[in-house]
Design a protein around this motif. Structure first.
Motif, PDB file in Angstrom:
ATOM      1  N   ARG A 286      26.322  29.059  28.637  1.00 55.83           N
ATOM      2  CA  ARG A 286      27.143  29.479  29.772  1.00 55.83           C
ATOM      3  C   ARG A 286      27.786  28.274  30.464  1.00 55.83           C
ATOM      4  O   ARG A 286      28.944  28.345  30.902  1.00 55.83           O
ATOM      5  CB  ARG A 286      26.277  30.246  30.773  1.00 55.83           C
ATOM      6  CG  ARG A 286      25.767  31.585  30.275  1.00 55.83           C
ATOM      7  CD  ARG A 286      26.887  32.573  30.048  1.00 55.83           C
ATOM      8  NE  ARG A 286      27.692  32.753  31.250  1.00 55.83           N
ATOM      9  CZ  ARG A 286      28.858  33.375  31.261  1.00 55.83           C
ATOM     10  NH1 ARG A 286      29.374  33.848  30.142  1.00 55.83           N
ATOM     11  NH2 ARG A 286      29.535  33.507  32.384  1.00 55.83           N
ATOM     12  N   ASN A 287      27.073  27.143  30.544  1.00 59.68           N
ATOM     13  CA  ASN A 287      27.663  25.944  31.143  1.00 59.68           C
ATOM     14  C   ASN A 287      28.753  25.352  30.258  1.00 59.68           C
ATOM     15  O   ASN A 287      29.753  24.824  30.757  1.00 59.68           O
ATOM     16  CB  ASN A 287      26.571  24.902  31.407  1.00 59.68           C
ATOM     17  CG  ASN A 287      25.750  25.228  32.644  1.00 59.68           C
ATOM     18  OD1 ASN A 287      26.296  25.527  33.698  1.00 59.68           O
ATOM     19  ND2 ASN A 287      24.429  25.195  32.513  1.00 59.68           N
ATOM     20  N   ILE A 288      28.571  25.415  28.950  1.00 57.30           N
ATOM     21  CA  ILE A 288      29.622  24.954  28.036  1.00 57.30           C
ATOM     22  C   ILE A 288      30.889  25.776  28.243  1.00 57.30           C
ATOM     23  O   ILE A 288      32.010  25.243  28.283  1.00 57.30           O
ATOM     24  CB  ILE A 288      29.141  25.050  26.575  1.00 57.30           C
ATOM     25  CG1 ILE A 288      28.044  24.013  26.306  1.00 57.30           C
ATOM     26  CG2 ILE A 288      30.303  24.857  25.610  1.00 57.30           C
ATOM     27  CD1 ILE A 288      27.390  24.167  24.945  1.00 57.30           C
ATOM     28  N   ILE A 289      30.730  27.083  28.384  1.00 58.05           N
ATOM     29  CA  ILE A 289      31.886  27.958  28.589  1.00 58.05           C
ATOM     30  C   ILE A 289      32.610  27.596  29.881  1.00 58.05           C
ATOM     31  O   ILE A 289      33.846  27.501  29.911  1.00 58.05           O
ATOM     32  CB  ILE A 289      31.426  29.432  28.601  1.00 58.05           C
ATOM     33  CG1 ILE A 289      30.958  29.849  27.205  1.00 58.05           C
ATOM     34  CG2 ILE A 289      32.543  30.346  29.085  1.00 58.05           C
ATOM     35  CD1 ILE A 289      30.247  31.177  27.166  1.00 58.05           C
ATOM     36  N   ARG A 290      31.862  27.366  30.951  1.00 60.86           N
ATOM     37  CA  ARG A 290      32.484  26.990  32.229  1.00 60.86           C
ATOM     38  C   ARG A 290      33.210  25.649  32.112  1.00 60.86           C
ATOM     39  O   ARG A 290      34.311  25.478  32.649  1.00 60.86           O
ATOM     40  CB  ARG A 290      31.429  26.916  33.329  1.00 60.86           C
ATOM     41  CG  ARG A 290      30.786  28.252  33.684  1.00 60.86           C
ATOM     42  CD  ARG A 290      29.882  28.080  34.895  1.00 60.86           C
ATOM     43  NE  ARG A 290      29.151  29.297  35.233  1.00 60.86           N
ATOM     44  CZ  ARG A 290      27.899  29.544  34.866  1.00 60.86           C
ATOM     45  NH1 ARG A 290      27.226  28.649  34.160  1.00 60.86           N
ATOM     46  NH2 ARG A 290      27.307  30.675  35.216  1.00 60.86           N
ATOM     47  N   ALA A 291      32.570  24.708  31.441  1.00 55.50           N
ATOM     48  CA  ALA A 291      33.202  23.390  31.297  1.00 55.50           C
ATOM     49  C   ALA A 291      34.493  23.484  30.490  1.00 55.50           C
ATOM     50  O   ALA A 291      35.494  22.843  30.824  1.00 55.50           O
ATOM     51  CB  ALA A 291      32.228  22.414  30.639  1.00 55.50           C
ATOM     52  N   ARG A 292      34.491  24.292  29.436  1.00 59.73           N
ATOM     53  CA  ARG A 292      35.697  24.417  28.615  1.00 59.73           C
ATOM     54  C   ARG A 292      36.800  25.165  29.359  1.00 59.73           C
ATOM     55  O   ARG A 292      37.993  24.866  29.186  1.00 59.73           O
ATOM     56  CB  ARG A 292      35.367  25.111  27.298  1.00 59.73           C
ATOM     57  CG  ARG A 292      34.545  24.239  26.358  1.00 59.73           C
ATOM     58  CD  ARG A 292      34.474  24.833  24.963  1.00 59.73           C
ATOM     59  NE  ARG A 292      35.791  24.974  24.364  1.00 59.73           N
ATOM     60  CZ  ARG A 292      36.003  25.448  23.135  1.00 59.73           C
ATOM     61  NH1 ARG A 292      34.960  25.806  22.383  1.00 59.73           N
ATOM     62  NH2 ARG A 292      37.218  25.563  22.659  1.00 59.73           N
ATOM     63  N   HIS A 293      36.422  26.148  30.180  1.00 56.87           N
ATOM     64  CA  HIS A 293      37.431  26.830  30.979  1.00 56.87           C
ATOM     65  C   HIS A 293      38.093  25.875  31.965  1.00 56.87           C
ATOM     66  O   HIS A 293      39.278  26.039  32.296  1.00 56.87           O
ATOM     67  CB  HIS A 293      36.792  27.990  31.741  1.00 56.87           C
ATOM     68  CG  HIS A 293      36.592  29.215  30.895  1.00 56.87           C
ATOM     69  ND1 HIS A 293      35.677  30.197  31.212  1.00 56.87           N
ATOM     70  CD2 HIS A 293      37.178  29.609  29.744  1.00 56.87           C
ATOM     71  CE1 HIS A 293      35.716  31.153  30.295  1.00 56.87           C
ATOM     72  NE2 HIS A 293      36.604  30.808  29.381  1.00 56.87           N
ATOM     73  N   GLY A 294      37.348  24.877  32.444  1.00 54.74           N
ATOM     74  CA  GLY A 294      37.899  23.940  33.417  1.00 54.74           C
ATOM     75  C   GLY A 294      38.786  22.871  32.814  1.00 54.74           C
ATOM     76  O   GLY A 294      39.391  22.082  33.556  1.00 54.74           O
ATOM     77  N   LEU A 295      38.892  22.810  31.500  1.00 54.10           N
ATOM     78  CA  LEU A 295      39.702  21.772  30.859  1.00 54.10           C
ATOM     79  C   LEU A 295      41.193  21.970  31.094  1.00 54.10           C
ATOM     80  O   LEU A 295      41.957  20.996  31.136  1.00 54.10           O
ATOM     81  CB  LEU A 295      39.434  21.756  29.345  1.00 54.10           C
ATOM     82  CG  LEU A 295      38.088  21.186  28.886  1.00 54.10           C
ATOM     83  CD1 LEU A 295      37.917  21.391  27.387  1.00 54.10           C
ATOM     84  CD2 LEU A 295      37.996  19.706  29.230  1.00 54.10           C
ATOM     85  N   GLU A 296      41.621  23.209  31.247  1.00 58.76           N
ATOM     86  CA  GLU A 296      43.055  23.494  31.285  1.00 58.76           C
ATOM     87  C   GLU A 296      43.747  22.836  32.480  1.00 58.76           C
ATOM     88  O   GLU A 296      44.914  22.425  32.378  1.00 58.76           O
ATOM     89  CB  GLU A 296      43.270  25.009  31.325  1.00 58.76           C
ATOM     90  CG  GLU A 296      42.712  25.732  30.103  1.00 58.76           C
ATOM     91  CD  GLU A 296      42.862  27.236  30.219  1.00 58.76           C
ATOM     92  OE1 GLU A 296      43.387  27.703  31.262  1.00 58.76           O
ATOM     93  OE2 GLU A 296      42.449  27.945  29.282  1.00 58.76           O
ATOM     94  N   ASP A 297      43.055  22.748  33.611  1.00 56.34           N
ATOM     95  CA  ASP A 297      43.694  22.249  34.833  1.00 56.34           C
ATOM     96  C   ASP A 297      43.410  20.769  35.103  1.00 56.34           C
ATOM     97  O   ASP A 297      43.671  20.285  36.203  1.00 56.34           O
ATOM     98  CB  ASP A 297      43.221  23.076  36.040  1.00 56.34           C
ATOM     99  CG  ASP A 297      43.577  24.544  35.894  1.00 56.34           C
ATOM    100  OD1 ASP A 297      44.621  24.835  35.286  1.00 56.34           O
ATOM    101  OD2 ASP A 297      42.793  25.394  36.365  1.00 56.34           O
TER     102      ASP A 297
END
Length: 687
Positions: free
Chosen positions: A596-607
């Motif tokens: 779940r933390n990996i998913i959050r970190a990858r979602h934050g890459l875009e911005d």
């Protein structure tokens, strides 16, 4: 509407009769009586196959009968079609016919174990119907078409009768069952979270993990039945799917918050504000749902404010506290959303906000599938049939044709277990214990019975008793062998025949089929729980290695669903392993939080800007490398110094950008560090 609460468990003594179990038994008995009447009136050649099918297909949950009936009827049709295609064309080559049938039945078993949805009943019935239809006529398949029609008629009548009687006598609303299961999950999750946040933190035991994960998975299984209830909108199944996703992440968020609190306590860094908020949360979780919901909004606001305040500082304890507050707020928001979905599902309507969320969500909750376990089940089925048929044909064993059908029945019953051998052994014991009762009926009671009505009345005590056992989860494993032994031994032809030699041959056929299946199962399927748990853990590692790789596509909801499903599978098996086993270091719950933390970190890459994105991606690649190394080493290796340095650098870089601070990205990186390095409490801050 009032909110239901979980019913307290009540102890029952041996003489207490459960009305629900009794109603199930009576409903099944009435279905059996109806089947016998139809079989005698229509002169069906083997009524006992129809009667046995009644009890094989009967299930305690009435709401699940409609889809299961359709799947089973389709399975009977497919099995009959395959039999008609294979048997006449290979009637001059018995060994080739046996081989083809064994492979077909093994394939059905492979698909049934692999599927793990109500559709598995289709494959089970296809295998069972092929064995029932073809093997008794293996030496003379010239009348296979007539035989096929007769078997299909008998089994179809049985399935329709048991479906109708249970729907009429036990019209359980599947919506209420789903509603109660969802409420039970929320109650269990709140109770455990309250304990986890208390002063004496209790870890989530394997049995609790198994139950919570199984509840989430079973919600989707039961939701399949909703499309058969035309009183409600078709959106209800999508609502359950969205509820599954909310419940799936609820467990990981709660355990993550409890983990941060544990680390703060180990550093003696729990200040007054943190202590007061934790006390308020525990009181809210231990309160009634109405009181808890009235406090949640205020608690979420407090958590957000405290998280924002602590993020102004770069000390490790401040980041841990901010992570605790953020995860607590996320837990409360997810809990509120789940409760809202449960209420909306119970009331049959969604507000505009929930409708939009359900419409945006993916309408599936994929489960983890184990091809190796399914392949072993299919191979065991194929081998058992081939060994038996070879012995049967060489010995010219009278009545031995039923053994292959019993092998199929036994294998279908226990195919999904890691090691079905102990269960099959108990099946054999229950069968042997039932022979005296069958002999009593066949040679003492039935000779004095005249007419179908008297026969049905005479059978009532035995069938109702065994049906009651079938409805009891603690004793249901004994019921099916007792029923199959009793029904097959009776024969139930249109004219009574008390043939002792036939009784013995039939009994030997049943016992022979069970023993053959038991021997082959020990050769193919006796894998211990540790081996299976290890394989599931390795599947988690492989998925996490791909999930953490920034170059790979991100399927967040599908991964979460499969991870929760595997969490339940791992917990059920690891509870049986040695307490000192090294695999307890990779128990599934940590992997769920890390994912779940990996998913959050990858979602934050875009911005993020290019430099920050590069630092975060470098940390994620190190996480991916760790899980690839675990796969190669076949061992839960600890995190490396390079990974720790990469995570700390990413935390420092993201936290040092107040103008572009992304709270979820910071929280995700802090969560990764806490989970991958639980014993390393000091954070080396960048100069």
């Amino acid at each position: 509407m009032p909110h239901a609460s979980a019913a307290p468990l009540r102890s029952r003594d041996a003489f207490t009769i459960d009305s629900e179990k009794l109603l199930f038994s009576l409903s099944t008995y009435f279905a059996a009586a109806l089947v016998l009447v139809i079989a005698f009136v229509a002169s069906l050649p083997r009524p006992w196959w129809a009667l046995l099918t009644v009890y094989v297909t009967a299930q305690p949950m009435a709401g699940a009968f409609s889809p299961r009936a359709l799947h089973r009827l389709a399975g009977i049709g497919i099995g009959a079609l395959v039999t008609i295609l294979i048997a006449p064309n290979l009637q001059n080559s018995p060994m080739l016919l046996v081989l083809c049938l064994a492979i077909w039945i093994g394939l059905c078993m492979y698909l049934a174990v692999l599927d793990r949805t109500p559709r598995a009943f289709l494959f089970q019935m296809a295998a069972f119907s092929s064995a029932v239809i073809c093997f008794p006529y293996l030496d003379d398949p010239s009348n296979i078409f007539t035989t096929t029609i007769s078997r299909v008629e008998e089994m179809t009548v049985a399935i329709l009768c048991v479906t109708i009687t249970h729907r009429v006598l036990r019209p359980t609303d599947i919506r209420s069952v789903i509603h109660e299961r969802a409420l039970s999950f929320l109650n269990d999750a709140c109770r455990w979270t309250g304990e986890a946040f208390g002063v004496h933190h209790t870890r989530l035991e394997y049995e609790h993990r198994r139950k919570l994960a199984a509840d989430v998975t079973e919600l989707g299984m039961m939701a399949v039945n909703l499309r058969f209830d035309r009183r409600f909108a078709h959106a209800t199944r999508a609502t359950v799917t969205e509820l599954q996703h909310r419940l799936a992440i609820l467990l990981s968020i709660a355990s993550a918050a409890a983990n941060r609190l544990d680390q703060l306590r180990s550093l003696n860094a729990v200040d007054r504000e943190t202590g007061e908020l934790v006390d308020s949360l525990v009181n809210s979780l231990h309160s009634t749902q109405e009181i808890g919901e009235s406090r949640d909004s205020e608690l979420v606001s407090r958590c957000r404010a405290l998280a924002e305040e602590r993020l102004q500082h770069r000390q490790w304890t401040s980041l841990l506290a901010a992570n605790l507050f953020e995860r607590t707020a996320e837990f409360l928001e997810t809990l509120q959303a789940a409760r809202g979905l449960v209420r909306a599902f119970a009331e049959g309507k969604l507000d505009q906000g929930l409708q939009a969320e359900v419409a945006r969500s993916s309408n599936n909750f994929p489960l983890a599938r184990d091809h190796v376990l399914a392949l072993l089940a299919g191979a065991a089925m194929t081998t058992a049939i081939m060994i038996y048929c070879a012995v049967w044909i060489l010995l010219a064993w009278p009545n031995g044709a039923a053994t292959a059908a019993f092998a199929a029945l036994v294998t279908c019953s226990f195919a999904a277990q890691d090691d079905p051998a102990p269960a099959i052994g108990r099946y054999l014991i229950a069968t042997l214990m039932t022979f005296p009762l069958a002999a009593l009926y066949l040679f003492v009671i039935l000779p004095r019975v005249d007419g179908a009505a008297m026969l049905i009345l005479t059978l009532a005590p035995a069938l109702i008793w065994m049906g009651y056992l079938q409805a009891d989860p603690a004793r249901s494993a004994r019921a099916l062998p007792m029923l199959s032994c009793f029904i097959v031994a009776m024969g139930f032809l249109d004219r009574f025949q008390a043939d002792f030699a036939g009784f013995v041959n039939t009994g030997l056929a049943q016992v022979g089929g069970i023993i053959t299946t038991l021997v082959v199962t020990r050769l193919f399927r006796s894998a211990n729980s540790r081996w299976t748990a290890y394989r599931i853990v390795r599947q988690n590692w492989a998925d996490l290695a791909q999930l953490a790789d920034p170059a790979q596509p991100l399927a967040a909801r599908a991964w979460t669903a499969q991870a929760v499903d595997r969490l339940g599978q791992i917990a059920a098996r690891m509870a049986l392993t040695n307490a000192g086993d090294v695999l307890h270091a990779a128990n599934g719950l940590d992997d769920l939080r890390i994912g779940r933390n990996i998913i959050r970190a990858r979602h934050g890459l875009e911005d993020r800007d290019a430099d920050t994105r590069m630092v975060i991606e470098a940390a994620l690649r190190e996480v991916s490398a760790l899980y690839r190394a675990r796969l190669s080493a076949h061992h839960p290796l600890p995190g490396t110094a390079v990974l720790l340095a990469s995570l700390e650098r990413a935390i420092d870089v993201v936290a040092s950008q107040p103008a572009k601070r992304d709270d979820s990205t910071v929280m995700a990186l802090v969560g990764l560090r806490c989970n991958l390095f639980p014993q390393t409490h000091q954070h080396r801050e960048a100069e």
